[in-house]
Design a protein around this motif. Structure first.
Motif, short mmCIF file in Angstrom:
data_model
loop_
_atom_site.label_atom_id
_atom_site.label_comp_id
_atom_site.label_asym_id
_atom_site.label_seq_id
_atom_site.Cartn_x
_atom_site.Cartn_y
_atom_site.Cartn_z
N LYS A 13 0.84 -1.21 0.00
CA LYS A 13 -0.01 -0.05 -0.01
C LYS A 13 0.86 1.25 -0.11
O LYS A 13 0.50 2.22 -0.46
CB LYS A 13 -1.15 -0.15 1.33
N SER A 66 2.14 1.96 -3.54
CA SER A 66 1.16 2.18 -4.50
C SER A 66 1.04 3.62 -4.12
O SER A 66 0.84 4.23 -5.28
CB SER A 66 -0.06 1.35 -4.00
N GLU A 67 0.82 4.16 -2.95
CA GLU A 67 0.58 5.71 -2.61
C GLU A 67 1.90 6.34 -3.35
O GLU A 67 1.65 7.62 -3.79
CB GLU A 67 0.36 5.44 -1.28
N SER A 115 1.47 9.37 -6.23
CA SER A 115 1.86 10.52 -6.07
C SER A 115 2.80 11.16 -6.89
O SER A 115 3.10 12.56 -6.76
CB SER A 115 2.10 10.86 -4.46
N ALA A 142 -2.24 2.15 -9.26
CA ALA A 142 -1.55 3.54 -8.91
C ALA A 142 -0.61 4.19 -10.00
O ALA A 142 -0.53 5.20 -10.00
CB ALA A 142 -0.59 3.01 -7.40
#
Length: 215
Positions: free
Chosen positions: A22, A25-26, A30, A152
């Motif tokens: 996670k 992915s973030e 971004s 993502a």
């Protein structure tokens, strides 16, 4: 106690892996977006879009950040491979015994005329079911979060990036589309569908025993 401790260790390792995926992915999602920007809601003005496009095209730090994310993702995959190698035989045994225990608990419950003794078996039923569920839930969450890495990559600011960034991002998306599967004995994928199948199999064995008894 030792077996229960190993169960907790394996499940917590899978939950930890999901959290790491996670984070990756973030970080990928971004890329190209300003830190204060909620890129799913906020809209840029024309001037802001132009400034952002120029920054993305000339900023090599974004490529370096993407490569850092790829290195982290590869390390997560290596960890999962080692975890799967360490636990797959034990998980196969654990799931098999949990399924049999659930089946026998159901059968014994119908054979005991004493209400208090039957109640003990009823209270025991959730424990083998929970053991199967926790393994399947954790492994399924890892698989879903691994697929999220590809999405993502699509959500980052790739349309405004340079060619090298897009090429590296495309390779990352292709690799992330391969499912991160954990198996029991390297033959049976562990996921939510496996949980439903094992519970159904337990009940099928229970009904089979009842049919033999009736005959």
């Amino acid at each position: 106690m030792v077996v229960d401790g190993l169960d907790c260790f394996f499940v917590s390792s899978m939950v930890h892996t999901e959290a790491l995926l996670k984070v990756v992915s973030e970080r990928i999602a971004s890329l190209g977006h300003l830190p204060y920007t909620d890129f799913t809601v906020q809209r840029f003005s024309g001037l802001e879009q132009e400034t952002r496009r120029m920054d993305v095209g000339n900023n090599s730090d974004w490529t370096a950040e993407l490569r850092s994310c790829i290195v982290c993702y590869q390390k997560i995959i290596e960890f999962l491979q080692r975890l799967e190698k360490a636990m797959n035989i034990m998980v196969l045994i654990q799931l098999s015994f949990s399924m049999l225990n659930l089946c026998m608990a159901l059968y014994q419950q119908t054979k005991i005329p004493d209400l208090s003794s039957a109640l003990k078996y009823i209270l025991y039923l959730p424990f083998p079911t929970m053991k199967i569920f926790f393994y399947c839930w954790a492994a399924h969450s890892v698989k879903e979060q691994g697929e999220e890495v590809s999405w993502a990559a699509y959500r980052c600011a790739w349309p405004d990036s340079n060619q090298d960034f897009r090429k590296n991002l495309a390779i990352t998306m292709c690799r992330a589309q391969r499912p991160l599967l954990l198996t029991a004995g390297q033959i049976y994928p562990i996921n939510k569908n496996a949980f439903v199948s094992l519970v159904k199999a337990s009940y099928s064995y229970y009904t089979l025993l009842r049919q033999f008894e009736d005959k």
